[in-house]
Motif scaffolding. Structure first.
Motif, PDB file in Angstrom:
ATOM      1  N   PHE A  51       0.827  -1.213   0.000  1.00  0.00           N
ATOM      2  CA  PHE A  51       0.000   0.000   0.000  1.00  0.00           C
ATOM      3  C   PHE A  51       0.860   1.262   0.000  1.00  0.00           C
ATOM      4  O   PHE A  51       0.493   2.259  -0.618  1.00  0.00           O
ATOM      5  CB  PHE A  51      -0.961   0.008   1.194  1.00  0.00           C
ATOM      6  N   SER A  52       1.985   1.235   0.687  1.00  0.00           N
ATOM      7  CA  SER A  52       2.819   2.447   0.728  1.00  0.00           C
ATOM      8  C   SER A  52       3.577   2.670  -0.574  1.00  0.00           C
ATOM      9  O   SER A  52       4.109   3.757  -0.794  1.00  0.00           O
ATOM     10  CB  SER A  52       3.797   2.366   1.901  1.00  0.00           C
ATOM     11  N   SER A  53       3.611   1.667  -1.454  1.00  0.00           N
ATOM     12  CA  SER A  53       4.348   1.817  -2.709  1.00  0.00           C
ATOM     13  C   SER A  53       3.504   2.395  -3.840  1.00  0.00           C
ATOM     14  O   SER A  53       4.026   2.612  -4.935  1.00  0.00           O
ATOM     15  CB  SER A  53       4.922   0.464  -3.145  1.00  0.00           C
ATOM     16  N   VAL A  54       2.221   2.641  -3.602  1.00  0.00           N
ATOM     17  CA  VAL A  54       1.347   3.178  -4.653  1.00  0.00           C
ATOM     18  C   VAL A  54       0.850   4.566  -4.260  1.00  0.00           C
ATOM     19  O   VAL A  54       0.794   4.908  -3.086  1.00  0.00           O
ATOM     20  CB  VAL A  54       0.147   2.238  -4.936  1.00  0.00           C
ATOM     21  N   LEU A  55       0.470   5.346  -5.265  1.00  0.00           N
ATOM     22  CA  LEU A  55      -0.043   6.687  -5.002  1.00  0.00           C
ATOM     23  C   LEU A  55      -1.530   6.668  -4.683  1.00  0.00           C
ATOM     24  O   LEU A  55      -2.009   7.435  -3.864  1.00  0.00           O
ATOM     25  CB  LEU A  55       0.216   7.588  -6.211  1.00  0.00           C
ATOM     26  N   ILE A  56      -2.254   5.789  -5.357  1.00  0.00           N
ATOM     27  CA  ILE A  56      -3.700   5.667  -5.150  1.00  0.00           C
ATOM     28  C   ILE A  56      -3.953   4.300  -4.533  1.00  0.00           C
ATOM     29  O   ILE A  56      -3.539   3.282  -5.087  1.00  0.00           O
ATOM     30  CB  ILE A  56      -4.458   5.819  -6.485  1.00  0.00           C
ATOM     31  N   LYS A  57      -4.614   4.272  -3.379  1.00  0.00           N
ATOM     32  CA  LYS A  57      -4.731   3.024  -2.627  1.00  0.00           C
ATOM     33  C   LYS A  57      -5.422   1.905  -3.410  1.00  0.00           C
ATOM     34  O   LYS A  57      -5.129   0.736  -3.192  1.00  0.00           O
ATOM     35  CB  LYS A  57      -5.421   3.256  -1.293  1.00  0.00           C
ATOM     36  N   GLU A  58      -6.297   2.242  -4.334  1.00  0.00           N
ATOM     37  CA  GLU A  58      -6.986   1.223  -5.121  1.00  0.00           C
ATOM     38  C   GLU A  58      -6.018   0.430  -5.998  1.00  0.00           C
ATOM     39  O   GLU A  58      -6.292  -0.702  -6.370  1.00  0.00           O
ATOM     40  CB  GLU A  58      -8.090   1.849  -5.989  1.00  0.00           C
ATOM     41  N   GLN A  59      -4.867   1.015  -6.320  1.00  0.00           N
ATOM     42  CA  GLN A  59      -3.863   0.323  -7.117  1.00  0.00           C
ATOM     43  C   GLN A  59      -3.216  -0.825  -6.337  1.00  0.00           C
ATOM     44  O   GLN A  59      -2.609  -1.704  -6.931  1.00  0.00           O
ATOM     45  CB  GLN A  59      -2.791   1.298  -7.583  1.00  0.00           C
ATOM     46  N   ALA A  60      -3.357  -0.826  -5.023  1.00  0.00           N
ATOM     47  CA  ALA A  60      -2.767  -1.872  -4.190  1.00  0.00           C
ATOM     48  C   ALA A  60      -3.736  -3.011  -3.908  1.00  0.00           C
ATOM     49  O   ALA A  60      -3.344  -4.031  -3.347  1.00  0.00           O
ATOM     50  CB  ALA A  60      -2.287  -1.270  -2.872  1.00  0.00           C
ATOM     51  N   TYR A  61      -5.006  -2.863  -4.287  1.00  0.00           N
ATOM     52  CA  TYR A  61      -5.993  -3.899  -3.979  1.00  0.00           C
ATOM     53  C   TYR A  61      -5.655  -5.233  -4.621  1.00  0.00           C
ATOM     54  O   TYR A  61      -5.570  -6.256  -3.939  1.00  0.00           O
ATOM     55  CB  TYR A  61      -7.399  -3.463  -4.410  1.00  0.00           C
ATOM     56  N   ASN A  62      -5.463  -5.262  -5.921  1.00  0.00           N
ATOM     57  CA  ASN A  62      -5.195  -6.531  -6.607  1.00  0.00           C
ATOM     58  C   ASN A  62      -3.883  -7.176  -6.167  1.00  0.00           C
ATOM     59  O   ASN A  62      -3.868  -8.379  -5.884  1.00  0.00           O
ATOM     60  CB  ASN A  62      -5.243  -6.356  -8.120  1.00  0.00           C
ATOM     61  N   PRO A  63      -2.775  -6.437  -6.085  1.00  0.00           N
ATOM     62  CA  PRO A  63      -1.549  -7.071  -5.600  1.00  0.00           C
ATOM     63  C   PRO A  63      -1.683  -7.617  -4.175  1.00  0.00           C
ATOM     64  O   PRO A  63      -1.197  -8.702  -3.873  1.00  0.00           O
ATOM     65  CB  PRO A  63      -0.506  -5.961  -5.652  1.00  0.00           C
ATOM     66  N   SER A  64      -2.378  -6.886  -3.324  1.00  0.00           N
ATOM     67  CA  SER A  64      -2.562  -7.327  -1.942  1.00  0.00           C
ATOM     68  C   SER A  64      -3.441  -8.566  -1.863  1.00  0.00           C
ATOM     69  O   SER A  64      -3.119  -9.518  -1.141  1.00  0.00           O
ATOM     70  CB  SER A  64      -3.183  -6.211  -1.103  1.00  0.00           C
ATOM     71  N   LEU A  65      -4.538  -8.555  -2.593  1.00  0.00           N
ATOM     72  CA  LEU A  65      -5.428  -9.714  -2.571  1.00  0.00           C
ATOM     73  C   LEU A  65      -4.757 -10.947  -3.179  1.00  0.00           C
ATOM     74  O   LEU A  65      -4.994 -12.069  -2.725  1.00  0.00           O
ATOM     75  CB  LEU A  65      -6.734  -9.388  -3.303  1.00  0.00           C
TER      76      LEU A  65
END
Length: 140
Positions: A51-65
């Motif tokens: 999450f800290s590596s992206v500017l928009i939190k939605e961009q971290a949803y798929n990698p995190s899931l």
């Protein structure tokens, strides 16, 4: 125009251009982070770094899931160990790193090495004992 708009292979989404349905997802960052913490602290740390590596939190949803879904094919404990191992080697582990660790059983090797290190008695040197110094029966 910003310089980042001319870079290739980078996200170019602007927050104001995002569709409304992104704001009404059944998954949000708090739910994802809570799932990660329920697996373990190392998994939570991996997700926080994503999450800290992206500017928009939605961009971290798929990698995190994707990372969290590894707990279904393997197990929560193995994913936690893999995340702990990955954090010692990689600044921001991703799905591909963790998948490679789990599929090659590096997490099991890391776990066995850690248990050997913590279970083996640590000696600080050679100890001769009381009999060498004439002790045992001569301590008067």
């Amino acid at each position: 125009m910003l310089f980042s708009e001319y870079m290739s292979n980078k996200y170019s989404t602007h927050t104001e251009d995002m569709l409304v349905h992104f704001k009404k997802l059944e998954w949000d960052d708090e739910r994802i982070k809570n799932w990660a913490i329920s697996i373990g602290n190392s998994t939570g740390e991996v997700i926080n770094r994503i999450f800290s590596s992206v500017l928009i939190k939605e961009q971290a949803y798929n990698p995190s899931l994707s990372v969290l879904r590894l707990s279904k094919n393997y197990s929560k404990s193995r994913l936690e160990i893999a995340c702990e191992f990955a954090l010692t080697k990689i600044r921001s582990p991703r799905y591909s790193h963790l998948k490679a660790i789990l599929s090659s059983n590096q997490d099991q090797v890391y776990l066995s090495n850690n248990t050997l290190i913590h279970s083996s008695p640590k000696t600080t040197g050679y100890v001769r004992g009381a009999s060498y110094y004439g002790g045992e029966n001569n301590d008067k």
